[in-house]
Design an enzyme around this catalytic site. Structure first.
Site: not given
Ligand code: AP5
Ligand code: MG
Length: 209
Positions: A13, A86, A125, A155, A166
């Site tokens: 995204k 969400r 990432r 993160r 998640r």
């Protein structure tokens, strides 16, 4: 043009929002980035938010919506919503907010990615502290953004255990949002398991229909 980008953690995204922002001159609103900026500010609200999102949980709809409305009101540009709505409650409030602001959602784009790809993608990432660029690193030695020289960070919610959590929350709270939009005539699905360039091409085609 006001677009909602949906997809599980790691679906791409943020990566695709950056491309859409540049190509169509849109305002990119990532609710995850909004929350992380509040944390970085060191405010009392930021400390409260860190306790929630670093564990991989969702912040309350009320808190999220109040922060979002301020940003939407203050832009005349088209918007790409990344990570919002969400929950079905957020989708309903967004409809109401867009109506009040005399704006419309043009397309809802779901980026599909097989779950077996998610942990691998997210563990590679890094994000740049300075320019916000999302990077896929090939070696843990990469510590500096190749675009601006800023420091790269991981993160706190990107550990395999938090990613698993998640994904569970995504199934429970966010997938019902797909049903909310599916029959709206605006909903499209894109194969996210292709190169970022090919995913972007497919998104552009879907937006032109
Ligand atoms: P958020 O920041 O939105 O996280 P997320 O939804 O879990 O999604 P990610 O940012 O992890 O993935 P992405 O789809 O953006 O993928 P990316 O492009 O980075 O939210 C974080 C947290 O904030 C939530 O858990 C929640 O606590 C809170 N929150 C946020 N919004 C909220 C809301 N509305 N209400 C309540 N709470 C909220 O790509 C991932 C990696 O893959 C990168 O390394 C990238 O380089 C690579 N990659 C991307 N595309 C490709 C490709 N096509 N091929 C190969 N690699 C690719
Ligand atoms: Mg993201």
């Amino acid at each position: 043009m006001n677009i909602i980008l949906m997809g599980c953690p790691g679906a791409g995204k943020g990566t695709q929002s950056a491309k859409l922002q540049e190509y169509f001159q849109l305002k990119h609103i990532s609710t995850g980035d909004v929350l992380r900026a509040e944390i970085a500010s060191g405010s009392a609200l930021g400390k409260q938010i860190a306790g929630i999102i670093d564990k991989g949980n969702l912040v309350s709809d009320e808190m999220m919506i109040a922060m979002l409305e301020n940003i939407v009101k203050n832009t005349n540009k088209g918007i790409v919503f990344d990570g919002f709505p969400r929950t079905v409650a957020q989708a309903e409030v967004l409809d109401d907010m867009m109506r009040r602001l005399q704006r419309k959602i043009t397309k809802v784009v779901m980026i599909n990615l097989p779950e077996k790809e998610v942990v691998g993608r997210i563990s590679s990432r890094r994000q740049c502290k300075k320019c916000g660029e999302i990077l896929h690193i090939t070696s843990a030695q990469e510590k500096v953004c190749p675009h601006c020289g800023g420091e790269l960070y991981t993160r706190p919610d990107d550990t395999p255990a938090r990613v698993k959590h998640r994904l569970e929350i995504y199934h429970k709270d966010t997938l019902p949002v797909k049903n909310y939009y599916q029959n709206s005539g605006k909903y499209v699905e894109i194969n996210g398991d292709q190169s970022p360039e090919k995913v972007f091409e497919d998104i552009k085609i879907s937006l032109s229909k």
